[in-house]
Structure formats: C-alpha cells, structure tokens
Motif scaffolding. Structure first.
Motif, mmCIF file in Angstrom:
data_model
loop_
_atom_site.group_PDB
_atom_site.id
_atom_site.type_symbol
_atom_site.label_atom_id
_atom_site.label_comp_id
_atom_site.label_asym_id
_atom_site.label_seq_id
_atom_site.Cartn_x
_atom_site.Cartn_y
_atom_site.Cartn_z
ATOM 1 N N PHE A 239 -58.102 -34.182 -20.444
ATOM 2 C CA PHE A 239 -58.328 -34.931 -18.841
ATOM 3 C C PHE A 239 -58.219 -36.406 -19.136
ATOM 4 O O PHE A 239 -58.528 -37.124 -20.393
ATOM 5 C CB PHE A 239 -59.883 -34.713 -18.707
ATOM 6 N N PHE A 240 -57.500 -37.506 -18.952
ATOM 7 C CA PHE A 240 -57.924 -38.821 -18.808
ATOM 8 C C PHE A 240 -57.813 -39.615 -17.230
ATOM 9 O O PHE A 240 -58.066 -38.866 -16.438
ATOM 10 C CB PHE A 240 -55.237 -39.240 -18.806
ATOM 11 N N VAL A 241 -58.788 -40.464 -17.566
ATOM 12 C CA VAL A 241 -59.349 -41.157 -16.766
ATOM 13 C C VAL A 241 -58.337 -42.863 -16.117
ATOM 14 O O VAL A 241 -58.242 -43.341 -17.737
ATOM 15 C CB VAL A 241 -60.879 -41.958 -16.979
ATOM 16 N N VAL A 242 -56.871 -42.654 -15.435
ATOM 17 C CA VAL A 242 -56.337 -43.697 -15.704
ATOM 18 C C VAL A 242 -56.571 -43.957 -14.471
ATOM 19 O O VAL A 242 -57.222 -43.580 -12.482
ATOM 20 C CB VAL A 242 -54.611 -43.349 -15.124
ATOM 21 N N GLY A 243 -57.072 -45.356 -13.705
ATOM 22 C CA GLY A 243 -57.745 -46.220 -13.265
ATOM 23 C C GLY A 243 -58.508 -45.383 -12.042
ATOM 24 O O GLY A 243 -59.864 -45.301 -13.327
ATOM 25 N N ASP A 244 -58.672 -45.843 -10.874
ATOM 26 C CA ASP A 244 -60.147 -44.841 -9.930
ATOM 27 C C ASP A 244 -60.058 -43.555 -10.179
ATOM 28 O O ASP A 244 -60.443 -42.692 -9.514
ATOM 29 C CB ASP A 244 -60.600 -45.756 -9.325
ATOM 30 N N GLU A 245 -59.122 -42.325 -10.591
ATOM 31 C CA GLU A 245 -58.239 -41.080 -10.671
ATOM 32 C C GLU A 245 -58.666 -40.445 -12.068
ATOM 33 O O GLU A 245 -58.771 -41.530 -12.997
ATOM 34 C CB GLU A 245 -56.892 -41.087 -10.707
ATOM 35 N N GLY A 272 -68.465 -37.701 -6.518
ATOM 36 C CA GLY A 272 -67.648 -38.314 -5.638
ATOM 37 C C GLY A 272 -66.054 -38.907 -6.174
ATOM 38 O O GLY A 272 -65.855 -40.221 -6.156
ATOM 39 N N LEU A 273 -65.550 -38.946 -7.193
ATOM 40 C CA LEU A 273 -64.764 -38.994 -8.083
ATOM 41 C C LEU A 273 -63.634 -38.220 -7.293
ATOM 42 O O LEU A 273 -63.680 -36.867 -7.086
ATOM 43 C CB LEU A 273 -64.975 -39.094 -9.370
ATOM 44 N N ARG A 274 -62.655 -38.490 -7.711
ATOM 45 C CA ARG A 274 -61.308 -38.919 -7.310
ATOM 46 C C ARG A 274 -60.571 -37.900 -8.673
ATOM 47 O O ARG A 274 -60.070 -38.305 -9.957
ATOM 48 C CB ARG A 274 -60.111 -39.830 -6.548
ATOM 49 N N VAL A 275 -59.910 -36.548 -8.115
ATOM 50 C CA VAL A 275 -60.007 -35.272 -9.426
ATOM 51 C C VAL A 275 -57.807 -35.147 -9.131
ATOM 52 O O VAL A 275 -57.916 -34.446 -8.295
ATOM 53 C CB VAL A 275 -60.522 -34.599 -9.882
ATOM 54 N N ALA A 276 -57.091 -35.200 -10.015
ATOM 55 C CA ALA A 276 -56.067 -35.007 -9.323
ATOM 56 C C ALA A 276 -55.345 -33.906 -10.781
ATOM 57 O O ALA A 276 -55.184 -33.661 -11.442
ATOM 58 C CB ALA A 276 -54.794 -36.125 -10.132
ATOM 59 N N GLU A 277 -54.995 -32.650 -10.046
ATOM 60 C CA GLU A 277 -54.760 -31.471 -11.020
ATOM 61 C C GLU A 277 -53.335 -31.714 -10.754
ATOM 62 O O GLU A 277 -53.305 -31.165 -10.149
ATOM 63 C CB GLU A 277 -54.952 -30.257 -11.196
ATOM 64 N N ARG A 278 -52.577 -31.971 -12.035
ATOM 65 C CA ARG A 278 -50.754 -32.335 -11.474
ATOM 66 C C ARG A 278 -50.783 -32.279 -12.696
ATOM 67 O O ARG A 278 -51.108 -32.886 -13.575
ATOM 68 C CB ARG A 278 -50.095 -33.738 -10.094
ATOM 69 N N GLN A 279 -48.981 -32.323 -12.991
ATOM 70 C CA GLN A 279 -48.116 -32.514 -14.279
ATOM 71 C C GLN A 279 -47.880 -34.794 -14.183
ATOM 72 O O GLN A 279 -48.785 -35.329 -13.129
ATOM 73 C CB GLN A 279 -46.887 -32.542 -13.879
ATOM 74 N N PHE A 280 -48.628 -34.322 -16.116
ATOM 75 C CA PHE A 280 -48.820 -35.274 -16.117
ATOM 76 C C PHE A 280 -48.213 -35.722 -17.185
ATOM 77 O O PHE A 280 -48.230 -35.116 -18.513
ATOM 78 C CB PHE A 280 -50.260 -36.163 -16.404
ATOM 79 N N SER A 281 -47.481 -36.801 -17.551
ATOM 80 C CA SER A 281 -46.010 -37.119 -18.770
ATOM 81 C C SER A 281 -47.329 -37.978 -19.568
ATOM 82 O O SER A 281 -47.635 -39.106 -19.397
ATOM 83 C CB SER A 281 -45.444 -37.480 -18.019
ATOM 84 N N ALA A 328 -67.891 -43.373 -20.665
ATOM 85 C CA ALA A 328 -69.096 -43.583 -19.998
ATOM 86 C C ALA A 328 -69.337 -41.947 -19.218
ATOM 87 O O ALA A 328 -69.857 -41.267 -19.389
ATOM 88 C CB ALA A 328 -69.239 -44.254 -18.565
ATOM 89 N N LEU A 329 -67.772 -41.689 -18.766
ATOM 90 C CA LEU A 329 -67.327 -39.982 -17.885
ATOM 91 C C LEU A 329 -67.654 -39.312 -18.711
ATOM 92 O O LEU A 329 -68.311 -38.331 -18.200
ATOM 93 C CB LEU A 329 -66.315 -40.242 -17.665
#
Ligand code: COI
Length: 356
Positions: A239-245, A272-281, A328-329
């Motif tokens: 998992f990567f926390v990038v900005g608020d995603e 309440g966090l935004r989670v994106a399951e997507r390709q991440f380069s 923190a997360l």
C-alpha cells in the motif's frame, strides 16, 4: 461430516521457554492433521496424529512437477483467554482457488475449518500468550502419486501443521528496506501468481538472495509484461499513501489476494479514507516521492501483519518514505488488526471465530 480420528502423542515435546525468542517457523507443535485423496475415493481418512516425518516415494509427483499449494493463518490467544481465528473461511476459499488452478481436487471448506479447530484445540497449550505472538497455522496439499509423468496427481495429501511464532521480520514493526526488482519477474497474468503455490516462492528466491546481499529485507515485484507497474512483495501485498489517497495494486491475476490486504481496505474505507485499487507504476511512485506527496508505504500479510516500508531502492534511485519512521496509518492498521485478533478491540466486522 466425516469424523476426525485423534491419536495423541505419548511423548509431548519441550515447548520453547522464551516467547521473546520464538522467531518464525522454527518450532512445531505435538500434532498434525492429515487427510488423503485417492481417485475414486475422494478425500478420506481425516486424522490428527503426532507431528512426525512423512514418508513418500521418491517418484512422488510433488518432487518433480511442483503440484503443491498452501495457506497461512493464525490462532491468537486473547487477553480474555479465548482462542480466536481471523477470517479463516477466507483462507479456505483461497485454498480452493489455488487448488482449482493447480488441478488439485477441491476440499470441503466447512470440514477443513473443523479440522483446523480440532487441531488447534488439541495443541491449544502451544499457543503463545506474549504480546505479538500467535500460533501460525499452515495447511498444505501436495501430490503423492508416484509417477514420472506430467498430469494431475491421482493421490494427494492434505496436511496441517502448527508453529508458535513471533514477528515474521526481525525488524518487527520497524520499517523495512525494500529492493524494487527490475530484472527477474515473479509471475505474469495467466500464470499462477494469484495462488499460494510453493512454486511462486521458489521463483522469488534468486532475486531475494541478491536483495539480501545488498542489505534489503524484501523484493518488490513489478509486472512481468511492461516491467513498470508495482505488484507485491511476495510475502506481503503493498500500500502507498499518496496525498489523501491510499493506493494498492489491483488484483489482475498475478498478485495474491491477501486477506490482510482485503481487511486493510475494508478498515481504511470504514475510517472514511479513499482507497484506490489500481495499477500504480514505479514512475508514479518516484514522482510522488519527489513532489512530497508520498507519505507512507507499508506491506500487509498474515505472517507480517503490517510492515512499514522505510526505504525503497529502484535502479540507482533510493527513496526514503515517511522519514524512515512508522507512519500513522500503518500504526493504526496494525493496532486495529492485532486489537481485533487478540480480542482487545471490538470486532465490529465479525471477522473472528472463537475456538471453543
Ligand atoms: C503468510 O503471510 O502467511 C505467508 O504465507 C507468507 C509466508 C512467506 C510466510
């Protein structure tokens, strides 16, 4: 449901004295579960017997063609003295997914859960109680038919063993250093990367060995086609926390669908966090590091639980994530998951099963 025959050992082993020194996968309990499969008979003869070596013919097909799958789950001794399993039905569903891909006859998931509970009950006095420890449960199935010829085996063995464990990584919850692998690949879509097959781990050893020599704990795999999208760490999803995603690679057939991964996604969304399951380069990762939006990176897995990533090496670039400290997360996920597993935090999701 078939009855499970139990033969207790006459010579119980000495248990590890210092629960701070358990390591991972070093000690095994007094008993194991076995069940045979034979064509025409199906799965039969379920039994719990003393933990002992298994005798196989040298021609057993598991040695030659790698028809083997496994699972990893844990039993936890709660602060209330209750023994809990965490989402075991998910592991057993995944075991059948692996079975199907490797042409292994499917198991009865409800029966397998009863077998796990019976084995855990039999060796309940092996469950460590120290904070951060648990009883690792390793179900596995392999081809026993003696035949030097490639076909789905007609005889197999389903085995479950138990191991009292501490943290998987010696670092514990301290951030690990990860090496982004650009030469070797672990799996491609259409292969068996989504299964828990021993062969996937054999495929990872060479790169792991080289990463270890360079001082890194683990290898981060890239996709096998374009070699640019992040897949998984092999022992963990990432998992990567990038900005608020919060971004985690989508499951496209080459990545293991981790149960801890799924639980993290469900927890993060419930917060309440935004989670994106997507390709991440890797390029996106490096750009996020450069522009300051990369806040945290962590791995998730049954063995590792949550493992913060403090440093990543990709080619000539080395990036430090979150100042090399526990984010923190990552900490909140670790505390919540282990809180639920040890019965310290209310299990509002209904994820745990108490072994009575
Ligand atoms: C697990 O997380 O349970 C696994 O099977 C990973 C393994 C490398 C210990």
């Amino acid at each position: 449901m078939q009855a499970i025959d139990i033969t207790r050992t006459a010579a119980p082993k000495q248990k590890p004295v210092d629960q701070n020194q358990l390591g991972f996968g070093v000690y095994y309990t007094d008993h194991m579960f076995l069940m045979n499969y034979d064509a025409g008979e199906g799965w039969h003869n379920p039994r719990i017997v003393p933990y002992a070596p298994i005798s196989l013919e040298p021609a057993a097909m598991c040695f030659h063609y790698g028809q083997e799958v496994f699972e990893g789950m844990k039993a936890y001794c709660g602060t209330d003295g209750k023994i809990r399993l965490f989402r075991p039905e998910q592991n057993l569903a995944r075991l059948n997914l692996s079975n199907d891909r490797l042409c292994i006859p499917l198991i009865d998931e409800a029966f397998a859960l009863e077998a796990i509970k019976a084995l855990v009950r039999t060796d309940a006095d092996w469950i460590p109680t120290l904070d951060g420890t648990s009883l690792y449960i390793r179900p596995f199935i392999f081809a026993t038919e003696p035949h030097v010829g490639v076909h789905p085996a007609r005889s197999l063995l389903f085995c479950i063993i138990l191991s009292p464990v501490g943290a998987y990584y010696p670092e514990g919850l301290d951030p690990v250093k990860i090496y982004v692998e650009t030469q070797y690949v672990r799996s491609v879509r259409g292969g068996m990367g989504f299964t828990k097959a021993g062969g996937n781990y054999a495929a990872s050893l060479k790169a792991q060995d080289e990463a270890t020599k360079q001082g890194f704990s683990q290898v981060l795999w890239l996709d096998g086609i374009e070699r640019k999208y992040i897949e998984e760490v092999g022992t963990m999803n990432v998992f990567f926390v990038v900005g608020d995603e919060v971004i985690t690679p989508s499951l496209q057939g080459s990545i293991l669908g981790g149960i801890t991964r799924k639980s993290c996604i469900e927890l993060l969304k419930s917060w309440g966090l935004r989670v994106a399951e997507r390709q991440f380069s890797v390029d996106e990762l490096l750009a996020a590091s450069k522009n300051g939006t990369l806040k945290e990176a962590f791995g998730s897995g049954t063995a590792a639980v949550i493992s913060p990533i403090g440093q990543l090496k990709c080619g000539d670039e080395v990036i430090t994530v979150g100042g090399g400290k526990i984010g923190a997360l990552s900490q909140r996920l670790y505390d919540t998951l282990t809180g639920i597993q040890w019965g310290k935090t209310e299990d509002t999701f209904g994820w745990t099963i108490v072994v009575e």
